[in-house]
Scaffold this active site. Structure first.
Site, PDB file in Angstrom:
ATOM      1  N   ASP A  96       0.696  -1.092   0.013  1.00  0.00           N
ATOM      2  CA  ASP A  96       0.027   0.116   0.063  1.00  0.00           C
ATOM      3  C   ASP A  96       0.866   1.197  -0.105  1.00  0.00           C
ATOM      4  OD1 ASP A  96       1.235   0.011   2.394  1.00  0.00           O
ATOM      5  OD2 ASP A  96      -0.883  -0.552   3.433  1.00  0.00           O
ATOM      6  N   GLU A 118       0.304  -8.816  -1.335  1.00  0.00           N
ATOM      7  CA  GLU A 118      -0.490  -8.546  -0.105  1.00  0.00           C
ATOM      8  C   GLU A 118      -1.824  -7.642  -0.735  1.00  0.00           C
ATOM      9  OE1 GLU A 118       1.372  -7.544   3.742  1.00  0.00           O
ATOM     10  OE2 GLU A 118       0.583  -5.682   3.134  1.00  0.00           O
ATOM     11  N   GLU A 132      -2.491   5.091   2.536  1.00  0.00           N
ATOM     12  CA  GLU A 132      -2.246   3.753   2.180  1.00  0.00           C
ATOM     13  C   GLU A 132      -3.636   3.040   1.867  1.00  0.00           C
ATOM     14  OE1 GLU A 132       0.974   4.513   5.343  1.00  0.00           O
ATOM     15  OE2 GLU A 132      -0.997   5.197   4.891  1.00  0.00           O
ATOM     16  N   HIS A 205       4.771   5.543  13.883  1.00  0.00           N
ATOM     17  CA  HIS A 205       5.260   6.544  13.041  1.00  0.00           C
ATOM     18  C   HIS A 205       4.124   6.897  12.082  1.00  0.00           C
ATOM     19  CE1 HIS A 205       4.977   2.680  10.854  1.00  0.00           C
ATOM     20  NE2 HIS A 205       4.776   3.392   9.792  1.00  0.00           N
ATOM     21  N   ARG A 207       1.211   8.274   9.644  1.00  0.00           N
ATOM     22  CA  ARG A 207       1.187   9.589   9.277  1.00  0.00           C
ATOM     23  C   ARG A 207       0.004  10.185  10.155  1.00  0.00           C
ATOM     24  NH1 ARG A 207       2.968  12.374   4.555  1.00  0.00           N
ATOM     25  NH2 ARG A 207       3.695  10.214   3.905  1.00  0.00           N
ATOM     26  N   HIS A 238      11.411   6.157  14.541  1.00  0.00           N
ATOM     27  CA  HIS A 238      11.481   6.530  13.186  1.00  0.00           C
ATOM     28  C   HIS A 238      12.256   7.611  12.727  1.00  0.00           C
ATOM     29  CE1 HIS A 238       9.483   7.180   9.047  1.00  0.00           C
ATOM     30  NE2 HIS A 238       9.193   5.857   9.207  1.00  0.00           N
TER      31      HIS A 238
END
Length: 366
Positions: A96, A118, A132, A205, A207, A238
């Site tokens: 993604d 996936e 994603e 991490h 967004r 991260h």
């Protein structure tokens, strides 16, 4: 001989695609070409080195403060020439990421078949996770082969009208990676540091969690570290400066929380295998940790991996600080609750996904 190109660019993609690269290279029927975009740089290179995968092409797109516009435009521009020159019979992308989306779009424009590793994960909320959820739905609009990790993913694709004969349930290639990376005799300074304590391994991490949600998450974990003297928290941070600033603001001064640099896949998988429980907002860890018998608290409001929640290996706890604190405390104080999650069956495959994908391509590409 059929030419298969694998394109990936981030650390999570590399962890899941490198086992497939190694498997494809075992088959003389395929010419296997690897192209990395460098959407992540340092973290990507760690994985390539661990699996000893040397790409033929490296787009090197990463730049300081890059945006989704930068990533997408760079990949589209640079891949056009490579795809035109290589003329692959199929291009495999993963998951993604913006790399997967831009690569699939480039292939669509050039009429090159796409295989989506996936495929079929869904929240059906385009804002969560962002971007994603859009990326994976867009890739599945374009794909010719759908390598779904679970039956749930297959059903999502069928519900959307994807052809049944193009969908293949293979398990997740991340389980393949664990068979290579986890070692019984592994040693690490952080394991020595955590000896005699219960180790909580943290990743954060995402967004959509930047800002106040992340402050809530980190504050709850700080409360746990302050309250439980036999608990230590390890956080491989991260590289995003906003994540690091928040972590330093919330965790500084607590000696039972170690903030360290990102780990390579070998170190991370082995530390995960030795952790008491996992706290994460990541995607792939929701699949990896259950394969190692580790309870996972998912600090997100949605998950595209409901199989783990249904199986009991995952618990979706959101980003509210009190809810996170309560969920961690329950697993630390209720051995039965912890054991139920540890012993739940892993729904993400048998560690042979790469073999299945290679065999399917061998049959379908002739």
């Amino acid at each position: 001989m059929k030419k298969v190109m694998l394109v990936f660019g981030t650390r999570p993609e590399a962890i899941k695609m490198c086992p497939l690269v190694l498997e494809m290279r075992k088959h003389p029927e395929f010419e296997t070409v690897v192209c990395v975009t460098g959407q992540h740089r340092q973290m990507l290179d760690q994985i390539l080195a661990c699996f000893q995968v040397e790409p033929k092409y490296d787009l090197g797109i990463m730049q300081e403060n890059q945006t989704l516009f930068d990533v997408t435009l760079s990949i589209l521009g640079l891949l056009r020439e490579i795809l035109t020159a290589e003329k692959p019979d199929v291009v495999l992308v993963h998951g993604d990421t913006s790399t997967a989306f831009a690569t699939a779009l480039a292939c669509f424009y050039l009429q090159i078949p796409v295989g989506h590793v996936e495929a079929g994960l869904r929240t059906y909320n385009l804002q969560s996770p962002f971007p994603e959820e859009f990326n994976r739905q867009a890739v599945d609009l374009i794909s010719d082969f759908y390598f779904a990790p679970t039956e749930t993913s297959r059903k999502n694709l069928l519900k959307e009208g994807k052809p049944d004969e193009k969908i293949f349930v293979t398990g997740n290639t991340v389980i393949d990676a664990l068979a290579t990376t986890v070692q019984k005799d592994y040693q690490h300074p952080e394991i020595d540091w955590a000896k005699g304590s219960r180790l909580l391994l943290l990743t954060a991490h995402r967004r959509e969690n930047l800002g106040e949600p992340m402050r809530e998450m980190f504050t709850a974990i700080r409360r746990i570290a302050d309250e439980f003297e036999n608990v230590k928290v390890l956080y491989p941070m991260h590289l995003n400066p906003a994540v690091r600033d928040m972590a330093n603001a919330c965790f500084s001064g607590q000696e039972r929380i170690h903030m360290i640099e990102p780990l390579d896949v070998l170190d991370f998988h082995n530390l995960m295998a030795r952790a008491h429980l996992i706290l994460t907002d990541s995607g792939g860890i929701q699949e990896e940790a259950p394969a190692l018998g580790k309870p996972v608290l998912v600090m997100r409001n949605t998950t595209e991996r409901p199989e783990g929640v249904i199986a009991g290996t995952l618990k979706l706890v959101g980003t509210d600080g009190q809810a996170i604190y309560t969920a961690i405390k329950e697993l630390l104080t209720d051995p039965a609750a912890c054991h139920r999650m540890e012993s739940a069956a892993n729904p993400y495959g048998d560690g042979k996904a790469s073999k299945y994908i290679a065999q399917i391509l061998k049959e379908k590409l002739g």
